[in-house]
Design an enzyme around this catalytic site. Structure first.
Site, PDB file in Angstrom:
ATOM      1  N   CYS A 161       1.973   5.561   1.354  1.00 32.96           N
ATOM      2  CA  CYS A 161       2.239   6.882   1.925  1.00 32.96           C
ATOM      3  C   CYS A 161       2.939   6.797   3.280  1.00 32.96           C
ATOM      4  CB  CYS A 161       0.981   7.726   2.055  1.00 32.96           C
ATOM      5  SG  CYS A 161       1.429   9.454   2.326  1.00 32.96           S
ATOM      6  N   CYS A 338       6.106  13.019  -0.910  1.00 34.73           N
ATOM      7  CA  CYS A 338       5.275  12.874   0.275  1.00 34.73           C
ATOM      8  C   CYS A 338       5.004  14.247   0.861  1.00 34.73           C
ATOM      9  CB  CYS A 338       5.982  11.982   1.296  1.00 34.73           C
ATOM     10  SG  CYS A 338       4.898  11.497   2.633  1.00 34.73           S
TER      11      CYS A 338
HETATM   12  P1  FAD Z   1      -5.219   1.884  -5.494  1.00 42.66           P
HETATM   13  O1  FAD Z   1      -5.427   3.284  -5.938  1.00 42.66           O
HETATM   14  O2  FAD Z   1      -5.472   1.563  -4.060  1.00 42.66           O
HETATM   15  O3  FAD Z   1      -6.118   0.985  -6.433  1.00 42.66           O
HETATM   16  C1  FAD Z   1      -6.169  -0.416  -6.383  1.00 42.66           C
HETATM   17  C2  FAD Z   1      -7.471  -0.830  -7.054  1.00 42.66           C
HETATM   18  O4  FAD Z   1      -7.470  -2.248  -7.256  1.00 42.66           O
HETATM   19  C3  FAD Z   1      -8.693  -0.495  -6.219  1.00 42.66           C
HETATM   20  O5  FAD Z   1      -9.598   0.256  -6.988  1.00 42.66           O
HETATM   21  C4  FAD Z   1      -9.242  -1.857  -5.824  1.00 42.66           C
HETATM   22  O6  FAD Z   1     -10.665  -1.876  -5.738  1.00 42.66           O
HETATM   23  C5  FAD Z   1      -8.755  -2.722  -6.957  1.00 42.66           C
HETATM   24  N1  FAD Z   1      -8.624  -4.139  -6.607  1.00 42.66           N
HETATM   25  C6  FAD Z   1      -8.160  -4.686  -5.467  1.00 42.66           C
HETATM   26  N2  FAD Z   1      -8.181  -6.020  -5.537  1.00 42.66           N
HETATM   27  C7  FAD Z   1      -8.667  -6.330  -6.763  1.00 42.66           C
HETATM   28  C8  FAD Z   1      -8.896  -7.551  -7.437  1.00 42.66           C
HETATM   29  N3  FAD Z   1      -8.647  -8.738  -6.879  1.00 42.66           N
HETATM   30  N4  FAD Z   1      -9.364  -7.510  -8.698  1.00 42.66           N
HETATM   31  C9  FAD Z   1      -9.614  -6.310  -9.314  1.00 42.66           C
HETATM   32  N5  FAD Z   1      -9.409  -5.125  -8.708  1.00 42.66           N
HETATM   33  C10 FAD Z   1      -8.934  -5.135  -7.449  1.00 42.66           C
HETATM   34  N6  FAD Z   1      -0.209   9.310  -2.070  1.00 42.66           N
HETATM   35  C11 FAD Z   1       0.337  10.491  -2.441  1.00 42.66           C
HETATM   36  O7  FAD Z   1       0.879  10.579  -3.538  1.00 42.66           O
HETATM   37  N7  FAD Z   1       0.320  11.586  -1.625  1.00 42.66           N
HETATM   38  C12 FAD Z   1      -0.284  11.550  -0.400  1.00 42.66           C
HETATM   39  O8  FAD Z   1      -0.317  12.555   0.307  1.00 42.66           O
HETATM   40  C13 FAD Z   1      -0.891  10.325   0.022  1.00 42.66           C
HETATM   41  N8  FAD Z   1      -1.500  10.254   1.221  1.00 42.66           N
HETATM   42  C14 FAD Z   1      -2.164   9.100   1.562  1.00 42.66           C
HETATM   43  C15 FAD Z   1      -2.849   9.068   2.766  1.00 42.66           C
HETATM   44  C16 FAD Z   1      -3.578   7.945   3.135  1.00 42.66           C
HETATM   45  C17 FAD Z   1      -4.308   7.929   4.460  1.00 42.66           C
HETATM   46  C18 FAD Z   1      -3.626   6.820   2.252  1.00 42.66           C
HETATM   47  C19 FAD Z   1      -4.432   5.601   2.616  1.00 42.66           C
HETATM   48  C20 FAD Z   1      -2.917   6.841   1.061  1.00 42.66           C
HETATM   49  C21 FAD Z   1      -2.180   7.975   0.701  1.00 42.66           C
HETATM   50  N9  FAD Z   1      -1.443   8.033  -0.494  1.00 42.66           N
HETATM   51  C22 FAD Z   1      -0.828   9.203  -0.865  1.00 42.66           C
HETATM   52  C23 FAD Z   1      -1.176   6.801  -1.283  1.00 42.66           C
HETATM   53  C24 FAD Z   1      -1.971   6.652  -2.562  1.00 42.66           C
HETATM   54  O9  FAD Z   1      -3.349   6.784  -2.316  1.00 42.66           O
HETATM   55  C25 FAD Z   1      -1.672   5.271  -3.153  1.00 42.66           C
HETATM   56  O10 FAD Z   1      -0.269   5.079  -3.231  1.00 42.66           O
HETATM   57  C26 FAD Z   1      -2.257   5.084  -4.543  1.00 42.66           C
HETATM   58  O11 FAD Z   1      -3.659   5.245  -4.524  1.00 42.66           O
HETATM   59  C27 FAD Z   1      -1.902   3.698  -5.084  1.00 42.66           C
HETATM   60  O12 FAD Z   1      -2.495   3.471  -6.329  1.00 42.66           O
HETATM   61  P2  FAD Z   1      -2.697   1.967  -6.845  1.00 42.66           P
HETATM   62  O13 FAD Z   1      -3.318   2.079  -8.175  1.00 42.66           O
HETATM   63  O14 FAD Z   1      -1.445   1.205  -6.689  1.00 42.66           O
HETATM   64  O15 FAD Z   1      -3.747   1.359  -5.788  1.00 42.66           O
END
Ligand code: FAD
Length: 394
Positions: A161, A338
Site C-alpha cells: 500500500c 489505492c
Molecule cells: P498477506 O495478506 O499479508 O498474507 C500473507 C500470509 O502469509 C500471512 O497470513 C502470513 O501469516 C503468511 N505467511 C508468512 N510467512 C509464511 C510462511 N513462511 N509460511 C506460511 N505462511 C506464511 N491494500 C488495499 O488494497 N487497499 C488499502 O487501502 C490498503 N491499505 C493498507 C494499509 C496498511 C497499513 C497495510 C499494512 C496494508 C494495506 N494494504 C491495502 C495492503 C494489503 O493489506 C496487502 O497488499 C495484502 O494483504 C497482501 O496480500 P498477500 O496475500 O500478498 O499477503
C-alpha cells in the site's frame, strides 16, 4: 498425508482468495493451504485504526472461518522451498510434495534494518500502522498530541500500500485541527522517493492537498536510525549522502520491507528476492507448475489487496488450464488501487494499471476528494472483502 494436487503457501489475502475460487470450480482440485496464523487481518483498516476511527479488533477474524470447506489447513510455516523436487519443508520438519504450487506469503517487514527502531517502537512517541501490535499506539499519539514536531516516514524499499505512509499524515493534520493542536504543530513527511505518487493525475491532486494542509514534504530522505529516548530521527539524504538529524515529538514509521527470507533464499526468487513470475500470466518463469500473486510476487505494480482481487481470477484460470494441459487463457493488466484518505470523510480513489495511467471505476473524476469514496473505504470495502472476495465471489 504429504502429497497434494495444489499447495497454497500463505493464507492471507491472496492465499484465501485463490483457495475460495479453486473450490468454486466445477471439479475442484485437492488443495492444501499452509498458514501458521490462527487470525487473519484486514490490513487496509489499520490506516483508520491508527486514525482512531475503528478499534483494531475490527480488522481481525479467525483464520478458520475463512478456510473454504474441503481445503486441508496445514497450520505450519514454510521453512524451505525445493521447486526442483516439487516439494517444500515445514517448520515442524515435515516435507510436503505437490503437483502445483501457489506462493502467497506476503511481504516481510524489516523493522531491524533501522538502527534503534525495534527497541523504541511502541514508546517514546514512535508508532507504526504497519502492524496489529503497534497500530493502536499511533492513535494514542495523535489523540494526545499537544503540539511540536510530528514526523512521518516513507522508506526507500517497495512497500505494501504505497499510499498508507501519507494517509496517516492527512488524518493527523485533520485531527490536530479539531483538537486545537495544529497551530502549535509542524507536520514533516520524509519520503525516500522523488514524488508523492507514481501516477501524475493523483500526484497533482495530492500535491494540492499537501500545500493546502501546510505539510512539509522532504523527498529523498530515508530513515536510518531512531534514538527513542532522545526523540531523534536520523535520515540519509539520498541525493547528497549526508545525514540529517531531526527532533520529533511523535514519529510514525513506515518500515523498510522486502520479500520473505524463505523466498529470497530459494530458487523461486528473482535477483530482487520476489517470486519471479510472468507479469501477465502469474506463472513462474522457470517452474511452470508454480504460480504466485500478491505482495511476495515480482509483479511490477503497487502491492495492494485491490490488485490481488484482479490477480486471483487470472491465476486460478491459468492454473486450471495448466492442470488440463491447455494454453493459459487469462491475462493480468497490472490493475491496482489505492484509496488515499485525505482526512476524516474525504478520499481520493486512485486506480491504475501497468501503464501508470488512471483506470477509474466510477463515472466521475476520482482525483477529487469525496465523502462517498471515504464511505466506500470505511464501510463498503471491508464488507466486500470479508463477504465477497475471501469467499471467492468477486
Ligand atoms: P498477506 O495478506 O499479508 O498474507 C500473507 C500470509 O502469509 C500471512 O497470513 C502470513 O501469516 C503468511 N505467511 C508468512 N510467512 C509464511 C510462511 N513462511 N509460511 C506460511 N505462511 C506464511 N491494500 C488495499 O488494497 N487497499 C488499502 O487501502 C490498503 N491499505 C493498507 C494499509 C496498511 C497499513 C497495510 C499494512 C496494508 C494495506 N494494504 C491495502 C495492503 C494489503 O493489506 C496487502 O497488499 C495484502 O494483504 C497482501 O496480500 P498477500 O496475500 O500478498 O499477503
Amino acid at each position: 498425508k504429504s502429497h497434494y494436487q495444489v499447495v497454497i503457501a500463505g493464507g492471507g489475502t491472496g492465499g484465501l482468495t485463490v483457495a475460495a475460487q479453486l473450490m468454486d470450480q466445477p471439479n475442484p482440485p485437492e488443495v492444501a493451504l499452509i498458514e501458521p496464523s490462527t487470525v487473519h487481518y484486514y490490513q487496509p483498516l489499520w490506516t483508520l485504526v491508527g486514525g482512531g476511527v475503528f478499534p483494531r479488533e475490527q480488522s481481525a477474524r479467525p483464520e478458520a472461518d475463512y478456510i473454504p470447506p474441503g481445503v486441508t489447513w496445514i497450520k505450519e510455516a514454510v521453512k524451505a522451498f525445493d521447486p526442483d523436487a516439487n516439494s517444500l519443508t515445514l517448520s515442524n520438519g515435515e516435507t510436503i510434495t505437490y503437483d502445483y504450487l501457489v506462493v502467497a506469503l506476503g511481504i516481510q517487514i524489516d523493522w531491524g534494518k533501522i538502527k534503534g527502531l525495534p527497541e523504541t517502537l511502541g514508546k517514546n512517541g514512535v508508532c507504526s500502522n504497519y502492524s496489529y501490535d503497534t497500530v493502536e499506539y499511533t492513535w494514542q499519539n495523535i489523540r494526545t498530541f499537544r503540539g511540536g514536531n510530528a514526523v512521518f516516514t516513507h522508506p526507500s524499499t517497495p512497500i505494501k500500500c504505497g499510499g498508507a505512509p501519507q494517509k496517516i499524515v492527512y488524518l493527523a493534520d485533520d485531527y490536530f485541527r479539531r483538537s486545537g493542536a495544529r497551530q502549535q504543530s509542524k507536520l514533516n513527511f520524509y519520503h525516500a522517493g522523488t514524488a508523492i505518487f507514481a501516477v501524475k493525475k493523483y500526484a497533482d491532486a495530492l500535491n494540492r492537498v499537501v500545500a493546502r494542509k501546510g505539510i512539509d514534504v522532504h523527498y529523498q530522505h530515508d530513515l536510518i536510525e531512531v534514538r527513542g529516548e532522545a526523540r531523534e530521527a536520523v535520515f540519509m539524504n539520498l541525493a547528497t549522502k549526508e545525514t540529517v538529524t531531526v527532533h520529533f515529538d511523535m514519529l510514525h514509521v513506515t518500515p523498510p520491507m522486502s520479500a520473505p527470507d524463505v523466498i529470497k533464499s530459494s530458487k523461486l526468487a528473482h535477483t530482487t528476492g520476489w517470486v519471479e513470475v510472468d507479469k501477465h500470466t502469474l506463472q513462474h518463469v522457470r517452474y511452470p507448475n508454480v504460480f504466485s500473486l500478491g505482495d511476495c510476487s515480482n509483479l511490477p505494480t503497487s502491492k495492494t489487496g485491490a490488485a490481488i482481487r484482479k490477480q486471483a481470477p487470472v491465476l486460478v484460470a491459468n492454473l486450471m488450464a495448466a492442470m488440463a494441459n491447455e494454453t493459459l487463457p487469462a491475462t493480468y493488466d497490472g490493475y491496482t488501487s489505492c484509496p488515499l484518505v485525505t482526512g476524516y470523510g474525504s478520499l481520493i480513489l486512485a486506480e491504475f494499471d501497468y501503464t501508470n495511467q488512471p483506470k477509474e471505476s466510477f463515472p466521475f473524476d476520482q482525483s477529487q476528494e469525496r465523502y462517498s469514496m471515504y464511505a466506500l473505504k470505511a464501510y463498503g470495502l471491508p464488507a466486500m472483502y470479508w463477504n465477497g472476495m475471501l469467499r471467492g465471489r468477486m
